[in-house]
Design a protein around this motif. Structure first.
Motif, PDB file in Angstrom:
ATOM      1  N   THR A  65      36.938  -0.700 -39.413  1.00 45.57           N
ATOM      2  CA  THR A  65      37.772  -2.076 -38.532  1.00 45.57           C
ATOM      3  C   THR A  65      37.222  -2.211 -37.115  1.00 45.57           C
ATOM      4  N   LYS A  66      36.441  -2.896 -36.475  1.00 42.89           N
ATOM      5  CA  LYS A  66      35.726  -3.219 -35.478  1.00 42.89           C
ATOM      6  C   LYS A  66      36.882  -3.739 -34.388  1.00 42.89           C
ATOM      7  N   ILE A  67      37.222  -3.106 -32.786  1.00 41.96           N
ATOM      8  CA  ILE A  67      38.687  -3.686 -32.359  1.00 41.96           C
ATOM      9  C   ILE A  67      38.062  -3.960 -30.886  1.00 41.96           C
ATOM     10  N   LEU A  68      38.735  -5.171 -29.949  1.00 42.03           N
ATOM     11  CA  LEU A  68      37.703  -5.280 -29.182  1.00 42.03           C
ATOM     12  C   LEU A  68      38.934  -5.398 -28.342  1.00 42.03           C
ATOM     13  N   ILE A  69      39.334  -4.489 -27.378  1.00 41.92           N
ATOM     14  CA  ILE A  69      40.194  -4.423 -25.949  1.00 41.92           C
ATOM     15  C   ILE A  69      39.337  -5.076 -24.501  1.00 41.92           C
ATOM     16  N   VAL A  70      39.937  -6.300 -24.752  1.00 46.62           N
ATOM     17  CA  VAL A  70      40.174  -7.141 -22.995  1.00 46.62           C
ATOM     18  C   VAL A  70      41.043  -7.018 -22.274  1.00 46.62           C
ATOM     19  N   TRP A  71      40.347  -6.111 -21.609  1.00 45.97           N
ATOM     20  CA  TRP A  71      41.499  -5.606 -20.421  1.00 45.97           C
ATOM     21  C   TRP A  71      41.230  -6.665 -19.065  1.00 45.97           C
ATOM     22  N   ARG A  72      42.278  -7.169 -18.938  1.00 46.47           N
ATOM     23  CA  ARG A  72      42.456  -8.287 -17.958  1.00 46.47           C
ATOM     24  C   ARG A  72      41.838  -9.386 -17.982  1.00 46.47           C
ATOM     25  N   ALA A  73      42.144 -10.300 -19.479  1.00 52.38           N
ATOM     26  CA  ALA A  73      41.971 -11.153 -19.882  1.00 52.38           C
ATOM     27  C   ALA A  73      42.018 -12.055 -18.902  1.00 52.38           C
ATOM     28  N   ASP A  74      42.502 -12.108 -18.075  1.00 57.26           N
ATOM     29  CA  ASP A  74      42.580 -13.410 -16.856  1.00 57.26           C
ATOM     30  C   ASP A  74      42.153 -13.492 -16.476  1.00 57.26           C
ATOM     31  N   LYS A  75      41.896 -12.380 -16.193  1.00 57.72           N
ATOM     32  CA  LYS A  75      40.060 -12.564 -15.155  1.00 57.72           C
ATOM     33  C   LYS A  75      38.720 -13.444 -15.955  1.00 57.72           C
ATOM     34  N   MET A  76      38.830 -13.875 -16.676  1.00 55.00           N
ATOM     35  CA  MET A  76      37.469 -14.483 -17.060  1.00 55.00           C
ATOM     36  C   MET A  76      37.737 -15.738 -15.930  1.00 55.00           C
ATOM     37  N   ASN A  77      36.424 -16.160 -16.223  1.00 56.61           N
ATOM     38  CA  ASN A  77      36.091 -17.359 -15.527  1.00 56.61           C
ATOM     39  C   ASN A  77      35.874 -18.358 -17.117  1.00 56.61           C
TER      40      ASN A  77
ATOM     41  N   GLU B 125      36.241  -3.286  -2.642  1.00 56.10           N
ATOM     42  CA  GLU B 125      37.675  -4.377  -2.018  1.00 56.10           C
ATOM     43  C   GLU B 125      36.543  -5.637  -2.017  1.00 56.10           C
ATOM     44  N   ASN B 126      35.469  -6.246  -1.271  1.00 58.58           N
ATOM     45  CA  ASN B 126      35.174  -7.504  -0.944  1.00 58.58           C
ATOM     46  C   ASN B 126      34.015  -8.607  -2.009  1.00 58.58           C
ATOM     47  N   LYS B 127      34.131  -6.949  -3.097  1.00 56.26           N
ATOM     48  CA  LYS B 127      33.484  -8.339  -4.041  1.00 56.26           C
ATOM     49  C   LYS B 127      33.964  -8.566  -4.704  1.00 56.26           C
ATOM     50  N   GLN B 128      33.540  -9.710  -5.879  1.00 55.06           N
ATOM     51  CA  GLN B 128      34.827 -10.128  -7.318  1.00 55.06           C
ATOM     52  C   GLN B 128      34.614  -9.659  -8.135  1.00 55.06           C
ATOM     53  N   LEU B 129      36.109  -9.780  -9.150  1.00 55.02           N
ATOM     54  CA  LEU B 129      35.289  -8.497  -9.847  1.00 55.02           C
ATOM     55  C   LEU B 129      36.314 -10.149 -11.075  1.00 55.02           C
ATOM     56  N   PHE B 130      34.984 -10.401 -12.172  1.00 55.00           N
ATOM     57  CA  PHE B 130      35.339 -11.298 -13.777  1.00 55.00           C
ATOM     58  C   PHE B 130      35.069 -10.574 -14.740  1.00 55.00           C
ATOM     59  N   ILE B 131      35.467 -11.196 -15.423  1.00 52.04           N
ATOM     60  CA  ILE B 131      34.563 -11.129 -17.233  1.00 52.04           C
ATOM     61  C   ILE B 131      33.489 -12.358 -16.557  1.00 52.04           C
ATOM     62  N   SER B 132      32.372 -12.316 -17.462  1.00 55.35           N
ATOM     63  CA  SER B 132      31.835 -13.001 -17.273  1.00 55.35           C
ATOM     64  C   SER B 132      31.137 -13.567 -18.696  1.00 55.35           C
ATOM     65  N   THR B 133      30.473 -14.633 -18.635  1.00 57.79           N
ATOM     66  CA  THR B 133      29.884 -15.497 -20.144  1.00 57.79           C
ATOM     67  C   THR B 133      28.727 -14.506 -20.686  1.00 57.79           C
TER      68      THR B 133
END
Length: 372
Positions: A141-153, A114-122
């Motif tokens: 086919t290869k599939i990528l699911i990006v869950w909560r893409a709005d959390k990308m920095n 709860e006190n840490k920042q969660l994000f999708i990084s470079t």
């Protein structure tokens, strides 16, 4: 995740299945909607159908999230100087298999972060680039699911854009997000946006009745509160004692707020009240805020004589519901709900919970007397 296990959304399921059958699968899609509406379950069912159409043995592997051509990116915190989804995949897998409608806040609580920042990084985007530069394990086919893409920095989003513009052959990318507000316009312009609407009340009721033995009145109350969000509905079904706890603390808050105007010593009671709530995890604190908003809205309806819309009242511990409702009107409801919304925002942004709750507790004592 099977299509039939997804609550409602029949029209959307039909459209997605037809796109696969007619070979009209866009290489990049963005599923937009709250997690509780079924964004990830829909993405998983879609991925399962694509992979199963190429290999009939793929279904069980997707159901257990261990198909070698199905990859996931999701927000994590920095650990040992890197922020890679694969380091937390087993935890993510456990949460999603047990509860596919889980939210970002559920994920944060699951990781006890709860006190840490969660994000999708470079680092994460580089890792996925490397994975997708390799050939498909099953030749399809290869599939990528990006869950909560709005959390990308921002840096990650810019790097991901290049991957999106020039994906390897036979690659399908499925992004999920609650809204498009925090996603780069250039990413939006390169994806097919699929709106995931709220689950309609009839479908939500039918789903819950298959899982729980529950009275008609209780299920009606839950459906009204959930507002088409299955994740919220399931939590309400399982809350039990938590509802009693929320009710008790709401009553305490209101009574202290009434008394503090005449007896300032009740300010100390509000401070202790705030400290108790601040000790909860963030998800529980946000749930209590939602509960408070709901009760204030119902009190307003009661005051304006719309009793047929008041599906729940507080009558425990001698609480005078009708007397309380008379103090909630157009003169103060907007201010009260705005302060609750602001508190929710501060908690989401990791504000100090003791300060957030103390501030909110004191402000109610001011607004509750603003009745004309």
């Amino acid at each position: 995740m099977n299509w039939e296990n997804i609550a409602g959304q029949e029209n959307l399921k039909k459209l997605l299945r037809e796109s696969i059958a007619e070979n009209r699968v866009s290489h990049a899609q963005l599923f937009v909607g709250k997690e509780g509406y079924g964004t990830l379950p829909m993405a998983l069912a879609y991925a399962k159908e694509i992979l199963s159409s190429e290999n009939e043995h793929a279904a069980s592997k997707v159901e257990h999230l261990n198909h070698l051509d199905l990859h996931f990116s999701f927000p994590v915190f920095t650990d040992n100087r890197n922020s890679l989804s694969k380091n937390k995949f087993e935890e993510f897998r456990e949460m999603i298999i047990n509860s596919p409608y889980s939210s970002y806040d559920d994920w944060t609580a699951f990781l006890e972060s709860e006190n840490k920042q969660l994000f999708i990084s470079t680092d994460e985007i580089d890792d996925q680039n490397q994975k997708f530069s390799l050939k498909s394990f099953e030749g399809g086919t290869k599939i990528l699911i990006v869950w909560r893409a709005d959390k990308m920095n921002v840096a990650a989003a810019n790097k991901f854009l290049k991957f999106l513009e020039e994906p390897p052959a036979k690659t399908v990318i499925i992004l999920t997000a609650e809204t498009t507000d925090d996603i780069l316009p250039t990413i939006l312009s390169r994806t097919q946006i699929v709106e995931i609407p709220r689950i309609n009340d009839e479908d939500l009721e039918a789903y819950l009745k298959t899982k729980f033995n529950i009275s008609h009145d209780k299920i009606g109350e839950i459906i009204h509160q959930a507002q088409g969000d299955l994740n919220d509905a399931l939590k309400l079904m399982q809350s039990g004692n938590r509802s009693d706890e929320f009710e008790k603390l709401f009553i305490q808050w209101v009574r202290d707020a009434f008394m503090v105007k005449k007896k300032p010593e009740f300010l100390k009671s509000i401070i202790f009240w705030a400290r108790e709530i601040a000790g909860w995890n963030r998800e529980k604190q946000k749930n209590f805020l939602n509960y408070c908003s709901e009760i204030f809205r119902l009190a307003l309806l009661q005051n304006y004589q719309s009793e047929d819309l008041v599906y729940k009242k507080i009558d425990a511990n001698g609480f005078n519901w009708l007397g309380f409702s008379k103090f909630i009107s157009g003169a103060n409801i907007e201010s009260i709900l705005e302060e609750i919304s602001t508190a929710d925002l501060h908690l989401t942004r990791n504000g100090n919970p003791k300060i957030v709750w103390t501030d909110l507790g004191i402000k109610l004592s001011r607004y509750i007397h603003k009745n004309v």
